[in-house]
Write a protein that holds these residues in place. Structure first.
Motif, PDB file in Angstrom:
ATOM      1  N   ARG A   1      45.527  24.923  68.765  1.00 30.16           N
ATOM      2  CA  ARG A   1      44.788  23.673  68.050  1.00 30.16           C
ATOM      3  C   ARG A   1      45.325  22.432  68.466  1.00 30.16           C
ATOM      4  NH1 ARG A   1      44.306  27.822  63.727  1.00 30.16           N
ATOM      5  NH2 ARG A   1      46.093  26.562  62.878  1.00 30.16           N
ATOM      6  N   ALA A   2      46.615  22.345  68.361  1.00 26.29           N
ATOM      7  CA  ALA A   2      47.219  20.990  68.681  1.00 26.29           C
ATOM      8  C   ALA A   2      46.858  20.612  69.938  1.00 26.29           C
ATOM      9  CB  ALA A   2      48.858  20.935  68.293  1.00 26.29           C
ATOM     10  N   ALA A   3      47.059  21.361  71.140  1.00 27.42           N
ATOM     11  CA  ALA A   3      46.926  21.148  72.554  1.00 27.42           C
ATOM     12  C   ALA A   3      45.307  20.724  72.673  1.00 27.42           C
ATOM     13  CB  ALA A   3      47.208  22.089  73.312  1.00 27.42           C
ATOM     14  N   SER A   4      44.551  21.344  72.161  1.00 29.05           N
ATOM     15  CA  SER A   4      43.048  21.242  72.133  1.00 29.05           C
ATOM     16  C   SER A   4      42.698  19.805  71.488  1.00 29.05           C
ATOM     17  CB  SER A   4      42.225  22.066  71.418  1.00 29.05           C
ATOM     18  OG  SER A   4      40.809  21.952  71.415  1.00 29.05           O
ATOM     19  N   ALA A   5      43.277  19.370  70.295  1.00 30.33           N
ATOM     20  CA  ALA A   5      43.154  18.096  69.961  1.00 30.33           C
ATOM     21  C   ALA A   5      43.887  17.277  70.567  1.00 30.33           C
ATOM     22  CB  ALA A   5      43.653  17.999  68.351  1.00 30.33           C
ATOM     23  N   ALA A   6      44.833  17.280  71.188  1.00 33.95           N
ATOM     24  CA  ALA A   6      45.457  16.347  72.074  1.00 33.95           C
ATOM     25  C   ALA A   6      44.588  16.229  73.377  1.00 33.95           C
ATOM     26  CB  ALA A   6      46.983  16.681  72.734  1.00 33.95           C
ATOM     27  N   GLY A   7      44.196  17.126  73.913  1.00 31.74           N
ATOM     28  CA  GLY A   7      43.339  17.032  75.043  1.00 31.74           C
ATOM     29  C   GLY A   7      42.076  16.326  74.858  1.00 31.74           C
ATOM     30  N   ALA A   8      41.461  16.532  73.612  1.00 28.83           N
ATOM     31  CA  ALA A   8      40.078  15.716  73.378  1.00 28.83           C
ATOM     32  C   ALA A   8      40.349  14.285  73.127  1.00 28.83           C
ATOM     33  CB  ALA A   8      39.580  16.262  71.946  1.00 28.83           C
ATOM     34  N   LEU A   9      41.678  13.935  72.594  1.00 29.70           N
ATOM     35  CA  LEU A   9      41.940  12.569  72.350  1.00 29.70           C
ATOM     36  C   LEU A   9      42.183  11.720  73.635  1.00 29.70           C
ATOM     37  CD1 LEU A   9      44.268  12.700  69.079  1.00 29.70           C
ATOM     38  CD2 LEU A   9      42.276  11.504  69.492  1.00 29.70           C
ATOM     39  N   LEU A  10      42.932  12.307  74.504  1.00 29.92           N
ATOM     40  CA  LEU A  10      43.046  12.152  75.922  1.00 29.92           C
ATOM     41  C   LEU A  10      41.967  11.726  76.568  1.00 29.92           C
ATOM     42  CD1 LEU A  10      45.031  11.081  78.062  1.00 29.92           C
ATOM     43  CD2 LEU A  10      45.194  13.884  78.740  1.00 29.92           C
ATOM     44  N   LEU A  11      40.866  12.647  76.484  1.00 26.85           N
ATOM     45  CA  LEU A  11      39.724  12.512  77.235  1.00 26.85           C
ATOM     46  C   LEU A  11      39.017  11.346  76.376  1.00 26.85           C
ATOM     47  CD1 LEU A  11      37.195  13.671  78.849  1.00 26.85           C
ATOM     48  CD2 LEU A  11      36.521  14.902  76.794  1.00 26.85           C
ATOM     49  N   LEU A  12      39.155  11.212  75.192  1.00 24.21           N
ATOM     50  CA  LEU A  12      38.440  10.006  74.697  1.00 24.21           C
ATOM     51  C   LEU A  12      39.192   8.553  75.071  1.00 24.21           C
ATOM     52  CD1 LEU A  12      36.666   8.490  72.484  1.00 24.21           C
ATOM     53  CD2 LEU A  12      38.396   8.672  70.963  1.00 24.21           C
ATOM     54  N   LEU A  13      40.270   8.533  75.502  1.00 19.25           N
ATOM     55  CA  LEU A  13      41.084   7.356  75.771  1.00 19.25           C
ATOM     56  C   LEU A  13      40.744   7.240  77.292  1.00 19.25           C
ATOM     57  CD1 LEU A  13      44.714   8.064  74.694  1.00 19.25           C
ATOM     58  CD2 LEU A  13      43.137   5.941  73.815  1.00 19.25           C
ATOM     59  N   CYS A  14      40.439   8.021  78.081  1.00 20.71           N
ATOM     60  CA  CYS A  14      39.968   8.159  79.553  1.00 20.71           C
ATOM     61  C   CYS A  14      38.630   7.306  79.585  1.00 20.71           C
ATOM     62  CB  CYS A  14      40.260   9.143  80.447  1.00 20.71           C
ATOM     63  SG  CYS A  14      41.667   9.737  80.630  1.00 20.71           S
ATOM     64  N   CYS A  15      37.704   7.991  78.683  1.00 17.50           N
ATOM     65  CA  CYS A  15      36.507   7.724  78.868  1.00 17.50           C
ATOM     66  C   CYS A  15      36.294   6.166  77.971  1.00 17.50           C
ATOM     67  CB  CYS A  15      35.344   8.683  77.843  1.00 17.50           C
ATOM     68  SG  CYS A  15      35.349  10.138  78.855  1.00 17.50           S
ATOM     69  N   ALA A  16      36.970   5.974  77.284  1.00 16.99           N
ATOM     70  CA  ALA A  16      36.872   4.493  76.523  1.00 16.99           C
ATOM     71  C   ALA A  16      37.374   3.321  77.868  1.00 16.99           C
ATOM     72  CB  ALA A  16      37.995   4.337  75.461  1.00 16.99           C
TER      73      ALA A  16
END
Length: 488
Positions: free
Chosen positions: A31-46
């Motif tokens: 779950r932690a890795a999944s959430a971290a991946g989603a946050l990294l994706l958000l930063l890249c898309c931002a």
């Protein structure tokens, strides 16, 4: 650097999916890795969106192949915005307490596979790779639907698979035919090759096949039945994710195909598409009025709201394209939030059937406020996001004298109000049918955080729509322009 940034919407979810597979035996770490991946994706898309605001178009070509075989990504204003909205939703969904498929060891990998497919579909610059990434989405979505393993999940998965496979075959046949006709796969190159073939019967037939395939993927009339069959068996977070990714990618591709690949034939298709949009509006909202299961009501509304997006696509021009994009973003935020709220209603009331719950306004006033805000936005009350989304469509429809289409769109809004009022009266206002029933346990903080974030974003979109509308008009002007090399 541009290549790495362009690949990020696909690469980050794929790497996260692989990592979460490796962590399948350790749920907390997964779950932690999944959430971290989603946050990294958000930063890249931002970062992509920030560049797009400044007018930057991020392009990349992988494999060092020449056209038409090159795997090319092109992220312009429209693609960057859709990618950013999807990343925001991914963060919200993964913050929401997981149930059903999300709680299984392979739920997180499939979710990130779904995100990777959507990212590739938005970023790609050619038709064949759009097909590839859409099929990645289909496989991941099918895995999430059948993960529950109960008969209803398997039945829903079969319905989803059969109709979408038909769309897949049609899509691939159309792509192959267009390549045989033009020798091109790139959107812009196809637009140049087909610009002088507005009345070519073969080109028109291939275009019609392509549009029908995308209408199936978007859940439009008369291909809508897989959506209300598949959606209600999913847990709330997956419902929210599906409404943002599966059908919206199909609608986005319709914009690309009509106004970049078939610029000369677009007026020919637009007339038929407008009537399909109206039929989608009416069929979806009638299903919503009929049902009492909250998930089915919202699923039929997903169909109906897709009708508004298709109507804007049919209107065309820069104003129509901007309206379609604005409505897509509004619908992703508002409808995803309503699906999450539906999960909270079921958690507190103990059931999705409105006839078996009630009195939630007294026991959960905060939940009542959240629902009322999102429902009002869906209906289109000013100054919420749905008001501006519908106003943009109605204004352009009136300018084109499409009065019957606009009248039916307004009638659909009235029926949308009726079905939202039914949820409010049955779930929140009326006394509970079993007065001795005890409400279920308290709602998790993650549920409040996810719904609160989406509600604030939708509220901000309604209160300050100007910057986004201006940005979308810039994006639409580029998409509606003739292919480079042709005179306007």
């Amino acid at each position: 650097m541009n290549g790495a940034l362009a690949a990020a919407p696909v690469l980050v979810p794929l790497l996260t999916a692989a990592l979460t597979v490796a962590l399948a035996r350790w749920p907390r770490r997964q779950r932690a890795a999944s959430a971290a991946g989603a946050l990294l994706l958000l930063l890249c898309c931002a970062a992509l969106l920030q560049g797009a605001i400044g007018g930057m178009v991020v392009t990349a070509r992988f494999g060092e192949w020449d056209a038409p075989f090159a795997i090319a990504f092109r992220i312009d204003r429209a693609a960057a915005l859709m990618l950013a909205v999807n990343a925001v939703l991914a963060v919200a969904v993964l913050a929401y307490p997981g149930r059903g498929a999300l709680a299984t060891p392979f739920g997180a990998p499939l979710v990130h596979g779904l995100l990777a497919g959507a990212g590739g579909a938005y970023a790609t610059a050619d038709l064949f790779n759009f097909y590839v990434w859409f099929e990645v989405m289909l496989i991941a979505a099918l895995g999430l639907i059948v993960a529950g393993r109960r008969p209803e999940h398997l039945e829903a998965g079969l319905k989803y698979l059969v109709l979408n496979l038909f769309g897949t075959v049609l899509l691939l046949a159309a792509v192959a035919g267009l390549y045989g006709l033009t020798g091109q796969l790139n959107y812009e190159a196809l637009g140049l090759a087909l610009a002088g073939r507005g009345d070519d019967p073969l080109a028109l037939l291939l275009g019609a096949m392509l549009l029908v395939a995308l209408l199936i993927k978007a859940g439009a009339f008369p291909f809508l039945f897989w959506l209300p069959a598949a959606y209600p068996v999913l847990p709330a977070p997956l419902l929210a994710l599906f409404t943002a990714l599966t059908t919206k990618v199909g609608a986005y591709a319709l914009l690309r195909v009509l106004y970049e690949v078939f610029p000369a034939a677009a007026p020919t298709y637009a007339q038929a598409l407008g009537w399909i949009a109206v039929a989608t509006l009416v069929a979806g909202v009638m299903g919503a009025v009929y049902h009492y299961d909250v998930r089915r009501i919202l699923a039929f509304h997903s169909v109906s709201q897709m009708g508004y997006i298709l109507l804007a696509v049919a209107l065309g021009g820069a104003a129509g394209i901007a309206a379609a994009l604005f409505f897509s973003i509004h619908h992703i935020l508002v409808k995803a939030n309503l699906y999450l709220i539906a999960g909270m209603i079921a958690s507190r009331g103990g059931h999705h059937d409105l006839r078996r719950i009630g009195a939630l306004a007294r026991t959960d006033p905060g939940l009542a406020v959240l629902f009322a805000l999102s429902a009002a936005a869906l209906v289109g009350f000013p100054p919420l996001s749905g008001f501006w989304a519908k106003l943009l469509i109605l204004r352009e429809g009136a300018a084109q004298e499409r009065y019957l289409w606009m009248a039916l769109a307004l009638c659909t809004s009235a029926l949308t109000l009726l079905s939202m009022a039914k949820i409010w009266i049955e779930a929140f206002w009326k006394p509970h049918p079993a007065p001795a029933a005890v409400p279920q346990g308290p709602l998790a903080p993650g549920a409040w955080a996810a719904c609160g974030m989406l509600a604030l974003l939708a509220l901000a979109l309604g209160v300050m729509p100007g910057p986004l509308i201006d940005f979308l008009h810039q994006a639409a002007a580029t998409m509606a322009a003739p292919p480079s090399g042709l005179a306007p």
